[in-house]
Motif scaffolding. Structure first.
Motif, PDB file in Angstrom:
ATOM      1  N   GLN A   1      48.983 -32.227  95.057  1.00 24.83           N
ATOM      2  CA  GLN A   1      49.103 -33.686  95.143  1.00 24.83           C
ATOM      3  C   GLN A   1      49.693 -34.173  93.833  1.00 24.83           C
ATOM      4  O   GLN A   1      49.653 -33.473  92.826  1.00 24.83           O
ATOM      5  N   TYR A   2      50.223 -35.405  93.889  1.00 27.48           N
ATOM      6  CA  TYR A   2      50.891 -35.929  92.705  1.00 27.48           C
ATOM      7  C   TYR A   2      50.120 -37.125  92.161  1.00 27.48           C
ATOM      8  O   TYR A   2      49.863 -38.083  92.886  1.00 27.48           O
ATOM      9  N   GLY A   3      49.742 -37.051  90.909  1.00 29.94           N
ATOM     10  CA  GLY A   3      48.836 -38.061  90.363  1.00 29.94           C
ATOM     11  C   GLY A   3      49.540 -39.256  89.793  1.00 29.94           C
ATOM     12  O   GLY A   3      49.382 -40.373  90.254  1.00 29.94           O
TER      13      GLY A   3
ATOM     14  N   ASP B   1      49.130 -41.426  87.213  1.00 32.35           N
ATOM     15  CA  ASP B   1      48.315 -41.854  86.077  1.00 32.35           C
ATOM     16  C   ASP B   1      46.918 -41.241  86.156  1.00 32.35           C
ATOM     17  O   ASP B   1      46.555 -40.603  87.136  1.00 32.35           O
TER      18      ASP B   1
ATOM     19  N   LYS C   1      44.582 -42.386  89.175  1.00 29.60           N
ATOM     20  CA  LYS C   1      44.956 -41.809  90.466  1.00 29.60           C
ATOM     21  C   LYS C   1      44.648 -40.311  90.484  1.00 29.60           C
ATOM     22  O   LYS C   1      44.199 -39.789  91.494  1.00 29.60           O
TER      23      LYS C   1
ATOM     24  N   ILE D   1      42.278 -38.316  93.102  1.00 29.09           N
ATOM     25  CA  ILE D   1      42.768 -37.152  93.844  1.00 29.09           C
ATOM     26  C   ILE D   1      41.828 -35.966  93.635  1.00 29.09           C
ATOM     27  O   ILE D   1      41.464 -35.286  94.593  1.00 29.09           O
TER      28      ILE D   1
ATOM     29  N   LEU E   1      49.497 -47.616  81.855  1.00 28.36           N
ATOM     30  CA  LEU E   1      49.063 -47.613  83.247  1.00 28.36           C
ATOM     31  C   LEU E   1      49.141 -49.048  83.810  1.00 28.36           C
ATOM     32  O   LEU E   1      49.305 -49.985  83.048  1.00 28.36           O
TER      33      LEU E   1
ATOM     34  N   TYR F   1      50.075 -51.579  90.489  1.00 28.87           N
ATOM     35  CA  TYR F   1      48.769 -51.928  91.055  1.00 28.87           C
ATOM     36  C   TYR F   1      48.807 -53.301  91.712  1.00 28.87           C
ATOM     37  O   TYR F   1      48.068 -53.589  92.650  1.00 28.87           O
TER      38      TYR F   1
ATOM     39  N   ARG G   1      44.106 -38.081 102.012  1.00 32.39           N
ATOM     40  CA  ARG G   1      43.982 -37.019 101.016  1.00 32.39           C
ATOM     41  C   ARG G   1      43.008 -35.951 101.490  1.00 32.39           C
ATOM     42  O   ARG G   1      43.257 -34.760 101.343  1.00 32.39           O
TER      43      ARG G   1
ATOM     44  N   GLN H   1      51.842 -35.749 100.361  1.00 30.41           N
ATOM     45  CA  GLN H   1      51.937 -37.082  99.794  1.00 30.41           C
ATOM     46  C   GLN H   1      53.113 -37.878 100.341  1.00 30.41           C
ATOM     47  O   GLN H   1      53.037 -39.089 100.483  1.00 30.41           O
TER      48      GLN H   1
ATOM     49  N   GLN I   1      51.885 -39.300 103.311  1.00 27.48           N
ATOM     50  CA  GLN I   1      50.935 -40.376 102.962  1.00 27.48           C
ATOM     51  C   GLN I   1      51.674 -41.686 102.752  1.00 27.48           C
ATOM     52  O   GLN I   1      51.261 -42.739 103.233  1.00 27.48           O
TER      53      GLN I   1
END
Ligand SMILES: Nc1ncnc2c1ncn2[C@@H]1O[C@H](COP(=O)(O)OP(=O)(O)OP(=O)(O)O)[C@@H](O)[C@H]1O
Ligand SMILES: Nc1ncnc2c1ncn2[C@@H]1O[C@H](COP(=O)(O)OP(=O)(O)OP(=O)(O)O)[C@@H](O)[C@H]1O
Ligand SMILES: [Mg+2]
Ligand SMILES: [Mg+2]
Lengths: 333, 507, 288, 333
Positions: free
Chosen positions: C165-167, C169, C172, C176, D258, D262, D302, D308, D311
């Motif tokens: 899976q790709y995070g 940050d 996230k 995961i 970050l 969002y 997940r 992904q 997803q």
């Protein structure tokens, strides 16, 4: 400034800008150019750098033109950035993977852009999902699709003869070697000219404005509002396809993960150019100027070696300021 | 203090306006206006569309700032800064355009900014709010739940909410800008009762209306404006012909009513067994070529609903529609336009006008296909010509064809909406409250125009809450009550009395 | 005239790139040259990086340091630099062309293969593991992911990679990690391919209060070092980002002087854990 | 379902949801839960995973609540994600760098959030820059500032006793050890409850709805529109500050890079929850449900180890679908 009046007013007429004062958006642009020229004359005021600025405006400029149509209908399209990428990927699929001849492959890629736009339009009109959400959904969907189709690897056009010339070649430079303006820039201005005609001289443009002004009144005038909206989103999708080709040609590859966030730059350019987010008002010329304001700003800050954090802060401030002065102009005739 | 000063006496004016001027881009809306208002009088303000009445009032209400001139309140010069400032000076206004918050309830609308509080002012006291509103409605004899969201009300009831709101303030000056444009007779009577009561309490009332009979019934003095200047202030018992002459600069002649025999003409539109919820119940009617059919009824009778349903603007439960004897399916306004229909909405702001577009774009909106070259490009020249024709014909007061529609005066906006259906050249026309907010001069021209259109062989339906209008125009009158057609009266036999009787025939 | 060397990198917000910048700045000080450092916000923005390179060229630099997001896309500009006799030093993952006079890099694939070996060693050569990679397309992301996957496939048949899976940050990545442990109760290890991935995995394990999950990380940074010290993360691979930055500028200066340079300057990578973190050789390449 | 009626209607009253049918947004949520429970019962239907879902909703949930206010005024706030980060950074500055005691540091960080919101509000009202652009500018500006302040390095709270307990500790778990619901979740629900009261029972809430419904009418009612707008944006900024604290506590550090992106998740949650982007309509309960729909969806996908890319595609589709079904519900009472 007196000499400038007549080409300006010609431009104004061509792009359907009624009030000449709107062209004062130029003023911000000129001001920016002046500031950077004074601060860093040797690096900023060079032909190479100007061509660099032009080149860096092509992709966002074309996206901003597409967004202009949608925004004038009082809609919004958050998917333009990703749609651009999707079209680049599809160009890769058609031309590289399936081996279509270049013109056919390009046509197919543009058609995919139009198709995606059409789907957004249908979701908005038939499912009555607001444009923000419909195109947010499309953004995620198309992003996923681009990654799936390419298996997250770029598609390279290295073996496609002449593909990189679409954006990087210079027809003008071939004729006037001292003026090597890249074709991508020509395409940007060509798209702008065609879109200005479409917006101001055709039924599509008229309905674009009408929908943004009062959709219900348009419906009660017997106009098939849904159909026109779908047409407008389809058209905008096709234009995004052009920017997909431009970026694919510039990078000589389709980069599947690129594009998100570009929609915000495009929207900022549109609004700086005087188009109202509440719809009914806008010009292509303004959008082009807005796009150049953005790219001159970023280029100038880079040339001045401003730290990237400060670049962000200043860009934020100047976007706000540009829209603010645009308001001032409008309210004080 | 002896008895109440009778109007016309030399009492100190509440408000006096001297030499007031105001310009908008391209328009000098007010040019040296003078005006005064005494306590305890109803002062009518009259003038053609675009004369500057609303602009003057908006300056008094703090919406616009004057360019030059003087406004005195109780003899003291004042500079009215904002709506809030006007409120604090006890100046209240009912605007010509409705300004309500559709998602809020009637009570929340009325007391916005003055909500009763509880819990040390932290929380709103919703119960108290509704009680206060109910009390207000009771005083106004208005039957309406305070908790109804305003967006669910018809224009007429929204207008009543606006009126209630203005009356909820303790004002010394009350400005009413065409308050009755959307009201029917019963409601107008109720409003007049309230106005008389306020007058007896010493409130000065500015009353703007294009309805002559109302002026005669309620006003004490009349000020006439023309082209942004004051012509004169006269007592209300001045003959109306003279007042109108002051307004329009000439005497109007009255066309005699002539009802042509259309019984042998082709039936252009026939509607059979229309149903839509409780609003439309089993409505059938037909309109022949050359005929003007009037729809009369009280507010909420369902006339607008019928027109919208036939035009495809709202979905139907059942019913069929025949055009020239052929059954047609009408699922959208577009189908209706294709079948040769046009519909002029009663709510021009929401359904009539693309307010952000210019005059010529609005006028050519329904008929745009006709002004295209190669099916795509706008034929600018042709659009100019036809728009200019309409502007001349209807005397639309606008600085240019490219003026934004929003910036026209109310009456001129209405004319633009009428123009767009005239250009479209439909066979069957629904006119829902066509002369709402239109001045007397223009009104008689629009009447003439409707009569001409009918004479050219079109079928016309006129929905109007002004009985005199229905009486003057209709060859045949259909009366509705509670979603049903309760009767049909030939134009020659229609009177206010028999129409009212039918309009209140509930079951 | 002052010698000016702009470094156009792949990013600037990650600690990794900040460490490269730190090294470059240090070399700039040591050699008395002017160094600037910039990179796009995400490692996907190939075109923005090219605009940066183009602006850097407009400043008439003496030499250029360049970490290509996509080397083919940058060729036209690099050719221009070559024509203008501006030496180009590639850094990080290199430029797929012979224009750069040298490349200061580490081998991401080999480094990730070492991570796979360490993972296999800690979980006893069998069981389920998962990968939290940083993104789908960047060369570092792809190199580290594939280096790990290929090594497992080639050498450890009993280890199964159940999910990649790709995070992006930290937050996230933490989410995961938690779902990975939910979905695969028998999960024995997680490989985080960069700093947020590793720390996120650590956070996830901590929040889920799971024990016995082996986390192998990548890069360093204070949080990661703390987690290695408290045992949440078993160990990490670190490249030598400070060294990459330093060597890039140093190579540029040498190139300007006309010195001969090797085709590759390998700055190396190390596996570090609690036991060798304070070893001066390792400590030198770690950053906070 | 009959048993559920009475708590539901109590909830409805508390959160000011008038039409009970609106609570059917629950239906989508329940449906999602049901689907995943069937497909992956052992992993999905566990207490741990449910707590994980709750935990993962806290940050976006609080941001979505802040966005709800702004969206009901028919505005939009693109800066919420970055503002969250900025507040986390400021908490770091006050608490770690300047050594303020925890409560004071937290208060100062929240105040910085409110201040930023206030500035957005002032730009929107005084400079008349549309919210989209004003908050886009603020987004860039705050992002740049966060990076500048921290010199692009995280600020760690490791030495601040109890800071990570704000989000990760469990007061409930201390009392009922079998129910270790983290404090972050409590804070989310507390914020929701307070905001529901503010939205439905106070003047601030009333003007929020009124502004979104018809700003001109509010102005003509003599209300100081500008002041209230600034108050609403300030309030929303303060709420974003809370989510900044939540994320800082959860990561035990302030991560300056970050946050961007969002805001789109937050807006999606708000709209899925039935708040209209054209203003005047919305509930906090709906927003919370919307936020949970998003996090259940992502968690479920997940857990099922969906790639992904898929997803993304599915999330895009489901956002569109959720808003579509919400429309259906609304139009068919
Ligand atoms: N905001 C504005 N901008 C430009 N022109 C305006 C504006 N408001 C009014 N006008 C112009 O000012 C003139 C006076 O308008 P006003 O609304 O006062 O007329 P009125 O007497 O109320 O007419 P009506 O009876 O049709 O309501 C008109 O010509 C109108 O077009
Ligand atoms: N938007 C609406 N929502 C709910 N009810 C409505 C709405 N519009 C109309 N109605 C109801 O439908 C019925 C018919 O209204 P309609 O406006 O058609 O009446 P009308 O005869 O045209 O009267 P008016 O003189 O007010 O135009 C009334 O009972 C009215 O309350
Ligand atoms: Mg008026
Ligand atoms: Mg009606």
């Amino acid at each position: 400034m007196t000499q400038a009046t007549s080409p300006l007013s010609w431009l104004a007429r061509f792009f359907g800008v009624q009030a000449k004062q709107k062209l004062l958006a130029f003023a911000s642009l000129i001001a920016l150019l002046a500031v950077f020229s004074v601060l860093k004359p040797d690096a900023f005021m060079t032909q190479d750098n100007f061509i660099g600025i032009l080149q860096s405006t092509t992709v966002i400029g074309v996206l901003a033109i597409a967004s202009t149509f949608v925004i004038i209908t009082s809609g919004i399209d958050l998917s333009v950035g990703v749609l651009m990428t999707f079209c680049a990927v599809m160009a890769g699929v058609f031309i590289v993977n399936l081996g279509f001849p270049l013109p056919l492959g390009i046509a197919c890629a543009l058609a995919m852009g139009a198709l995606s736009g059409c789907i957004s339009g249908l979701v908005i009109t038939k499912l009555k999902v607001p444009p923000f959400i419909a195109t947010l959904g499309m953004m995620m969907l198309l992003k996923g699709l681009s990654l799936l189709i390419t298996q997250t690897r770029p598609i390279y056009f290295s073996d496609v003869e002449g593909f990189d010339q679409i954006s990087l070649g210079s027809l003008i430079g071939d004729v006037f070697p001292s003026l090597p303006i890249p074709n991508g820039v020509l395409i940007l201005f060509l798209v702008a000219a065609v879109c200005a005609v479409v917006l101001n001289k055709t039924a599509l443009g008229r309905y674009t404005f009408a929908l943004g002004s009062n959709e219900e009144a348009v419906r009660l005038s017997g106009v098939n509002v849904d159909r026109w909206k779908v047409i407008i989103y389809t058209f905008a999708g096709g234009i995004c396809g052009i920017s997909g080709l431009l970026i694919a040609s510039r990078l000589n590859s389709a980069q599947p993960a690129l594009g998100q966030g570009y929609e915000l730059d495009a929207i900022a350019a549109v609004v700086i150019g005087g188009t109202s987010l509440s719809g009914g008002v806008g010009t292509i010329l303004g959008t082009i100027i807005g796009a150049f304001i953005m790219s001159v700003l970023i280029n100038g800050l880079r040339i001045m070696s401003v730290a990237q954090e400060w670049q962000m802060v200043l860009t934020g401030l100047i976007i706000i300021l540009a829209v603010y002065t645009d308001n001032l102009r409008r309210n004080k005739p | 203090m002896d008895s109440m000063p009778s109007p016309g006496h030399a009492v100190a004016p509440l408000i006096s306006v001297q030499n007031l001027s105001k310009s908008f881009p391209g328009v000098k809306a007010l040019d040296g206006v003078r005006f005064d208002l005494r306590p305890g009088e109803v002062h009518a303000l009259m003038g053609e569309n675009g004369a500057g009445k609303s602009t003057l009032m908006k300056i008094l209400a703090g919406v616009y700032r004057k360019d030059s001139g003087e406004v005195r309140l109780d003899g003291e010069p004042v500079e009215i800064q904002s709506p809030a400032h006007a409120q604090s000076l006890a100046i209240g206004i009912i605007h010509q355009e409705l300004h309500l918050m559709a998602h809020l309830t009637a009570a929340q609308n009325i007391f916005l900014g003055r909500e009763p509080r509880k819990a040390a002012g932290l929380l709103l006291d919703e119960d108290q709010l509704n009680r206060d509103t109910q009390a207000l409605f009771d005083r106004l004899h208005l039957v309406l739940a305070p908790t109804t969201p305003v967006g669910e009300l018809t224009v007429a009831r929204q207008q009543m909410v606006e009126i209630a709101k203005a009356l909820s303030f303790k004002t010394r000056v009350l400005i009413m800008d065409e308050p009755t444009a959307a009201l029917n007779n019963a409601e107008i009577d109720e409003l007049f009762r309230i106005i008389r009561q306020l007058r007896s309490e010493g409130v000065g009332i500015v009353y703007i209306s294009h309805k002559m009979d109302e002026i005669q019934r309620i006003a004490d003095r009349v000020t006439v404006m023309r082209d942004g200047t004051t012509i004169d202030t006269v007592p209300a018992d001045t003959p109306m012909e003279q007042v109108i002459a002051m307004m329009v600069g000439r005497y109007l002649e009255h066309a005699d009513k002539h009802i042509p025999d259309t019984s042998a003409n082709e039936v252009l539109l026939e509607v059979r067994g229309l149903n839509r919820g409780r609003a439309i119940r089993d409505v059938s009617f037909s309109v022949r070529r050359g005929e003007i059919v009037g729809f009369a009824g009280l507010m909420g009778a369902g006339r607008t609903e019928v027109a919208r349903a036939v035009f495809g603007a709202d979905p139907l439960d059942s019913g069929e529609i025949l055009v020239r004897g052929q059954r047609v399916h009408i699922g959208s306004p577009q189908d209706a336009v294709r079948a040769g229909m046009g519909y002029l909405s009663e709510d021009r702001k929401h359904f009539g006008l693309a307010t952000g577009m210019d005059v010529e774009s609005n006028i050519t909106l329904p008929s745009l296909k006709r002004w295209l070259k190669w099916g795509m490009f706008l034929n600018r020249a042709a659009i100019h010509v036809v728009s200019q024709q309409m502007v001349d014909k209807l005397r639309i007061k606008t600085p240019s064809l490219t003026q934004t529609a929003r910036l026209l005066s109310g009456g001129n906006q209405q004319k633009v909406v009428i123009a767009k259906w005239l250009v479209q050249d439909c066979e069957i026309l629904f006119f829902d409250e066509p002369t709402r907010g239109i001045d007397v001069g223009a009104k008689s021209e629009i009447y003439k125009l409707l009569i001409d259109l009918a004479a050219q062989g079109r079928a016309i339906v006129v929905i109007s809450s002004e009985l005199p209008e229905v009486l003057q125009l209709s060859h045949r009158v259909l009366v509705m009550c509670e979603g049903r057609i309760t009767g049909e009266v030939p134009g020659s036999q229609a009177t206010q009395e028999n129409l009212m009787a039918l309009a209140t025939r509930r079951d | 005239q002052e010698i000016y060397i702009p470094l156009v990198s792949k990013g600037f917000q990650h600690q990794f790139w900040q460490a490269v910048k730190q090294g470059a700045d240090q070399a700039g000080k040591d050699y008395k040259v002017k160094v600037t450092f910039e990179g796009p916000e995400t490692e996907q923005q190939v075109d923005k990086q090219i605009d940066m390179l183009s602006a850097a060229m407009a400043k008439k630099p003496s030499a250029i340091g360049f970490a290509a997001l996509d080397s083919k896309a940058a060729i036209p500009l690099l050719k221009k630099a070559q024509a203008a006799k501006i030496p180009v030093i590639a850094f990080d993952s290199g430029v797929d062309s012979d224009i750069p006079v040298t490349t200061a890099t580490t081998n991401n694939v080999a480094a990730a293969a070492l991570a796979a070996d360490k993972m296999a060693e800690k979980i006893g050569g069998e069981g389920e593991v998962a990968v939290i990679a940083h993104d789908q397309t960047s060369t570092t992301g792809v190199g580290r992911r594939d280096g790990f996957l290929n090594q497992i496939k080639a050498k450890y048949p009993k280890i199964k990679v159940v999910d990649v899976q790709y995070g992006g940050d930290q937050l996230k990545s933490a989410e995961i990690a938690k779902t990975l442990m939910q979905a695969h109760p028998k999960l024995k290890g997680i490989f985080g391919t960069n700093e947020p991935g590793a720390i996120g995995a650590g956070k996830g394990v901590k929040e889920a209060k799971k024990s016995g999950i082996v986390i192998i990380g990548f890069d360093s940074g204070k949080a990661q070092k703390d987690m290695i010290n408290d045992g949440t993360i078993a160990g990490s691979i670190t490249q030598n980002p400070v060294g990459i930055g330093y060597k890039t500028v140093e190579a540029a200066v040498k190139a300007l002087k006309g010195e001969k340079l090797p085709k590759i300057i390998d700055t190396g990578f190390y596996y570090y854990d609690k036991s060798n973190m304070n070893d001066p050789k390792v400590a030198a390449v770690l950053y906070d």
